[in-house]
Design a protein around this motif. Structure first.
Motif, PDB file in Angstrom:
ATOM      1  N   PRO A  69       0.822  -1.213   0.000  1.00 11.90           N
ATOM      2  CA  PRO A  69       0.000   0.000   0.000  1.00 11.90           C
ATOM      3  C   PRO A  69       0.851   1.255   0.000  1.00 11.90           C
ATOM      4  O   PRO A  69       1.971   1.262   0.526  1.00 11.90           O
ATOM      5  N   HIS A  70       0.317   2.298  -0.591  1.00 13.91           N
ATOM      6  CA  HIS A  70       1.046   3.563  -0.678  1.00 13.91           C
ATOM      7  C   HIS A  70       1.172   4.237   0.682  1.00 13.91           C
ATOM      8  O   HIS A  70       2.228   4.751   1.037  1.00 13.91           O
ATOM      9  N   ASP A  71       0.107   4.228   1.464  1.00 14.07           N
ATOM     10  CA  ASP A  71       0.104   4.902   2.757  1.00 14.07           C
ATOM     11  C   ASP A  71       0.284   3.881   3.874  1.00 14.07           C
ATOM     12  O   ASP A  71      -0.669   3.211   4.276  1.00 14.07           O
ATOM     13  N   LEU A  72       1.504   3.767   4.381  1.00 12.71           N
ATOM     14  CA  LEU A  72       1.790   2.782   5.417  1.00 12.71           C
ATOM     15  C   LEU A  72       1.405   3.268   6.807  1.00 12.71           C
ATOM     16  O   LEU A  72       1.491   2.505   7.765  1.00 12.71           O
ATOM     17  N   THR A  73       0.986   4.518   6.923  1.00 11.78           N
ATOM     18  CA  THR A  73       0.567   5.007   8.231  1.00 11.78           C
ATOM     19  C   THR A  73      -0.826   4.490   8.587  1.00 11.78           C
ATOM     20  O   THR A  73      -1.214   4.528   9.748  1.00 11.78           O
ATOM     21  N   GLU A  74      -1.561   4.009   7.597  1.00 10.69           N
ATOM     22  CA  GLU A  74      -2.858   3.392   7.853  1.00 10.69           C
ATOM     23  C   GLU A  74      -2.597   1.956   8.306  1.00 10.69           C
ATOM     24  O   GLU A  74      -2.378   1.068   7.482  1.00 10.69           O
ATOM     25  N   ASN A  75      -2.604   1.746   9.610  1.00 11.68           N
ATOM     26  CA  ASN A  75      -2.229   0.459  10.179  1.00 11.68           C
ATOM     27  C   ASN A  75      -3.071  -0.693   9.648  1.00 11.68           C
ATOM     28  O   ASN A  75      -2.554  -1.772   9.377  1.00 11.68           O
ATOM     29  N   GLU A  76      -4.373  -0.481   9.483  1.00  8.81           N
ATOM     30  CA  GLU A  76      -5.240  -1.546   8.988  1.00  8.81           C
ATOM     31  C   GLU A  76      -4.876  -1.943   7.559  1.00  8.81           C
ATOM     32  O   GLU A  76      -4.894  -3.118   7.215  1.00  8.81           O
ATOM     33  N   GLU A  77      -4.558  -0.975   6.736  1.00 13.73           N
ATOM     34  CA  GLU A  77      -4.183  -1.254   5.350  1.00 13.73           C
ATOM     35  C   GLU A  77      -2.865  -2.036   5.297  1.00 13.73           C
ATOM     36  O   GLU A  77      -2.742  -3.021   4.573  1.00 13.73           O
ATOM     37  N   LEU A  78      -1.885  -1.606   6.092  1.00 16.75           N
ATOM     38  CA  LEU A  78      -0.594  -2.293   6.147  1.00 16.75           C
ATOM     39  C   LEU A  78      -0.765  -3.707   6.684  1.00 16.75           C
ATOM     40  O   LEU A  78      -0.267  -4.669   6.094  1.00 16.75           O
ATOM     41  N   SER A  79      -1.475  -3.852   7.797  1.00 16.01           N
ATOM     42  CA  SER A  79      -1.689  -5.176   8.400  1.00 16.01           C
ATOM     43  C   SER A  79      -2.422  -6.106   7.439  1.00 16.01           C
ATOM     44  O   SER A  79      -2.078  -7.287   7.327  1.00 16.01           O
ATOM     45  N   GLY A  80      -3.434  -5.576   6.752  1.00 14.71           N
ATOM     46  CA  GLY A  80      -4.183  -6.375   5.790  1.00 14.71           C
ATOM     47  C   GLY A  80      -3.310  -6.854   4.642  1.00 14.71           C
ATOM     48  O   GLY A  80      -3.396  -8.012   4.224  1.00 14.71           O
ATOM     49  N   TYR A  81      -2.467  -5.963   4.146  1.00 20.21           N
ATOM     50  CA  TYR A  81      -1.570  -6.332   3.044  1.00 20.21           C
ATOM     51  C   TYR A  81      -0.626  -7.452   3.478  1.00 20.21           C
ATOM     52  O   TYR A  81      -0.463  -8.455   2.775  1.00 20.21           O
ATOM     53  N   ILE A  82      -0.014  -7.285   4.651  1.00 19.16           N
ATOM     54  CA  ILE A  82       0.931  -8.293   5.141  1.00 19.16           C
ATOM     55  C   ILE A  82       0.218  -9.618   5.380  1.00 19.16           C
ATOM     56  O   ILE A  82       0.738 -10.676   5.019  1.00 19.16           O
ATOM     57  N   GLU A  83      -0.960  -9.586   5.940  1.00 19.52           N
ATOM     58  CA  GLU A  83      -1.708 -10.823   6.182  1.00 19.52           C
ATOM     59  C   GLU A  83      -2.066 -11.524   4.870  1.00 19.52           C
ATOM     60  O   GLU A  83      -1.953 -12.744   4.765  1.00 19.52           O
ATOM     61  N   ARG A  84      -2.484 -10.772   3.875  1.00 22.95           N
ATOM     62  CA  ARG A  84      -2.780 -11.383   2.556  1.00 22.95           C
ATOM     63  C   ARG A  84      -1.531 -12.029   1.969  1.00 22.95           C
ATOM     64  O   ARG A  84      -1.602 -13.131   1.412  1.00 22.95           O
ATOM     65  N   ARG A  85      -0.400 -11.351   2.085  1.00 24.95           N
ATOM     66  CA  ARG A  85       0.859 -11.918   1.567  1.00 24.95           C
ATOM     67  C   ARG A  85       1.221 -13.204   2.306  1.00 24.95           C
ATOM     68  O   ARG A  85       1.672 -14.163   1.698  1.00 24.95           O
ATOM     69  N   ARG A  86       1.036 -13.211   3.618  1.00 23.52           N
ATOM     70  CA  ARG A  86       1.342 -14.414   4.410  1.00 23.52           C
ATOM     71  C   ARG A  86       0.465 -15.589   3.992  1.00 23.52           C
ATOM     72  O   ARG A  86       0.938 -16.716   3.903  1.00 23.52           O
ATOM     73  N   ARG A  87      -0.825 -15.326   3.750  1.00 23.79           N
ATOM     74  CA  ARG A  87      -1.741 -16.401   3.334  1.00 23.79           C
ATOM     75  C   ARG A  87      -1.367 -16.926   1.951  1.00 23.79           C
ATOM     76  O   ARG A  87      -1.479 -18.109   1.676  1.00 23.79           O
ATOM     77  N   PHE A  88      -0.936 -16.030   1.066  1.00 23.41           N
ATOM     78  CA  PHE A  88      -0.588 -16.396  -0.305  1.00 23.41           C
ATOM     79  C   PHE A  88       0.739 -17.149  -0.377  1.00 23.41           C
ATOM     80  O   PHE A  88       0.914 -18.047  -1.189  1.00 23.41           O
ATOM     81  N   ASP A  89       1.698 -16.778   0.478  1.00 22.53           N
ATOM     82  CA  ASP A  89       3.051 -17.331   0.400  1.00 22.53           C
ATOM     83  C   ASP A  89       3.515 -17.786   1.778  1.00 22.53           C
ATOM     84  O   ASP A  89       4.001 -16.989   2.581  1.00 22.53           O
ATOM     85  N   SER A  90       3.405 -19.057   2.044  1.00 20.81           N
ATOM     86  CA  SER A  90       3.780 -19.592   3.359  1.00 20.81           C
ATOM     87  C   SER A  90       5.292 -19.566   3.588  1.00 20.81           C
ATOM     88  O   SER A  90       5.746 -19.740   4.719  1.00 20.81           O
ATOM     89  N   ASP A  91       6.077 -19.359   2.545  1.00 23.26           N
ATOM     90  CA  ASP A  91       7.539 -19.308   2.664  1.00 23.26           C
ATOM     91  C   ASP A  91       8.070 -17.889   2.892  1.00 23.26           C
ATOM     92  O   ASP A  91       9.276 -17.677   2.956  1.00 23.26           O
ATOM     93  N   LEU A  92       7.177 -16.907   2.982  1.00 23.53           N
ATOM     94  CA  LEU A  92       7.547 -15.495   3.055  1.00 23.53           C
ATOM     95  C   LEU A  92       8.234 -15.122   4.369  1.00 23.53           C
ATOM     96  O   LEU A  92       7.759 -15.464   5.448  1.00 23.53           O
ATOM     97  N   TRP A  93       9.343 -14.400   4.246  1.00 26.87           N
ATOM     98  CA  TRP A  93      10.003 -13.767   5.384  1.00 26.87           C
ATOM     99  C   TRP A  93       9.463 -12.343   5.484  1.00 26.87           C
ATOM    100  O   TRP A  93       9.302 -11.666   4.457  1.00 26.87           O
ATOM    101  N   ILE A  94       9.234 -11.868   6.693  1.00 27.36           N
ATOM    102  CA  ILE A  94       8.857 -10.476   6.914  1.00 27.36           C
ATOM    103  C   ILE A  94       9.845  -9.913   7.923  1.00 27.36           C
ATOM    104  O   ILE A  94       9.976 -10.431   9.038  1.00 27.36           O
TER     105      ILE A  94
END
Length: 113
Positions: A69-94
């Motif tokens: 997301p462009h605006d990382l200060t929106e915690n819900e948007e950032l958290s949602g993006y990271i959670e979607r990535r985690r569900r899509f890619d179980s091998d993902l490092w964060i």
């Protein structure tokens, strides 16, 4: 085509680099040690500024590219993006990297791959 470092080696090197610059690094999620994708959450004084991901470019070289997301200060948007990535890619490092002059650090990462 450039060789790809194992994810654990790349993450380890990034952590040492940030700590060497007086910053702080934390692995928020461990992925596959060899072939996991890496998502970097770049912050300055605890404020998220940018997400970078190591991607394969058209020439076959690995590069750090802005993502998320462009605006990382929106915690819900950032958290949602990271959670979607985690569900899509179980091998993902964060990995969170908190360093002074984060824009300079990000520009150097993007330009050098």
């Amino acid at each position: 085509m450039s060789a790809r470092l194992a994810a654990r080696v790349e993450v380890s090197a990034l952590i040492r680099r940030i700590e060497g610059e007086g910053g702080h690094a934390a692995v928020l999620r461990r992925g596959d040690p060899e072939a996991g994708a890496i998502l970097l959450l770049l912050a300055e004084r605890g404020v998220p500024k940018m997400l970078l991901e190591r991607l394969l470019d058209p020439k076959g070289d690995y590069r750090w590219s802005p993502t998320g997301p462009h605006d990382l200060t929106e915690n819900e948007e950032l958290s949602g993006y990271i959670e979607r990535r985690r569900r899509f890619d179980s091998d993902l490092w964060i990995v969170e990297l908190d360093v002074a002059g984060v824009e300079r650090f990000a520009a150097a990462m993007i330009s050098t791959g």
